[in-house]
Write an enzyme that holds these catalytic residues in place. Sequence first.
Site, PDB file in Angstrom:
ATOM      1  N   TYR A   1       0.836  -1.206   0.000  1.00 11.10           N
ATOM      2  CA  TYR A   1       0.000   0.000   0.000  1.00 11.10           C
ATOM      3  C   TYR A   1       0.871   1.256   0.000  1.00 11.10           C
ATOM      4  CZ  TYR A   1      -3.519   3.397   1.448  1.00 11.10           C
ATOM      5  OH  TYR A   1      -4.346   4.482   1.509  1.00 11.10           O
TER       6      TYR A   1
ATOM      7  N   GLU B   1     -11.848   4.409   3.775  1.00 11.77           N
ATOM      8  CA  GLU B   1     -11.496   5.386   4.822  1.00 11.77           C
ATOM      9  C   GLU B   1     -12.652   5.557   5.799  1.00 11.77           C
ATOM     10  OE1 GLU B   1      -8.608   6.456   5.500  1.00 11.77           O
ATOM     11  OE2 GLU B   1      -7.477   6.280   3.646  1.00 11.77           O
TER      12      GLU B   1
ATOM     13  N   TRP C   1      -6.085   0.477  10.065  1.00 11.97           N
ATOM     14  CA  TRP C   1      -5.912   0.430   8.624  1.00 11.97           C
ATOM     15  C   TRP C   1      -5.482  -0.970   8.186  1.00 11.97           C
ATOM     16  CZ3 TRP C   1      -8.149   2.723   4.987  1.00 11.97           C
ATOM     17  CH2 TRP C   1      -7.683   2.641   3.675  1.00 11.97           C
TER      18      TRP C   1
END
Length: 178
Positions: A23, A45, A53
Amino acid sequence: MSYCNYIINNPSENSDYLLHKHYHDNQYGFPIDNDDELFGRLLLEINQAGLSWTLMLRKQESFRAAYSNFSIEKVAQYDDGDRERLLQDPGIIRNRLKINAAIINAQKILELKKEFGSFKKWLDANHPLTKAEWVKLFKKTFKFTGGEIVNEFLMSTGYLPGAHDDDCPVFLKLASNR
């Protein structure tokens, strides 16, 4: 510790680290031109709020499958049956407020597309704004978009600075592509 320092200074072969490294190296801070992918990032998000995350990265493909490959047009048409299906899907975050926000936000993006041609063009038309101005605009436009969600969405898509440290190789790569 910054995200870049975590990636650069703590190499590991464990799967969570590798998810974060991919990522960081290939997505975080990179501009996204595809509206469905922008919507998908916003959806992730929003779902990350209150969670890690790492969890979002683990569940990203499940979210993609559950939300019709992040198709704005399809998600905007979701009905009560789809809401129930999503609430029963263990591969995603089963939060009614977040699920409703995804559907309402897809509908709002369709409205923005009528006026601006695309979600990306709406973002571009409002760029550059300060973080505070972006947050105000997002709160007025979308559901479930607080300050941290807006900040991370915009940093992760290149609209706000700060995704990478100045000495990070990815920062240098992104800077050379501008």
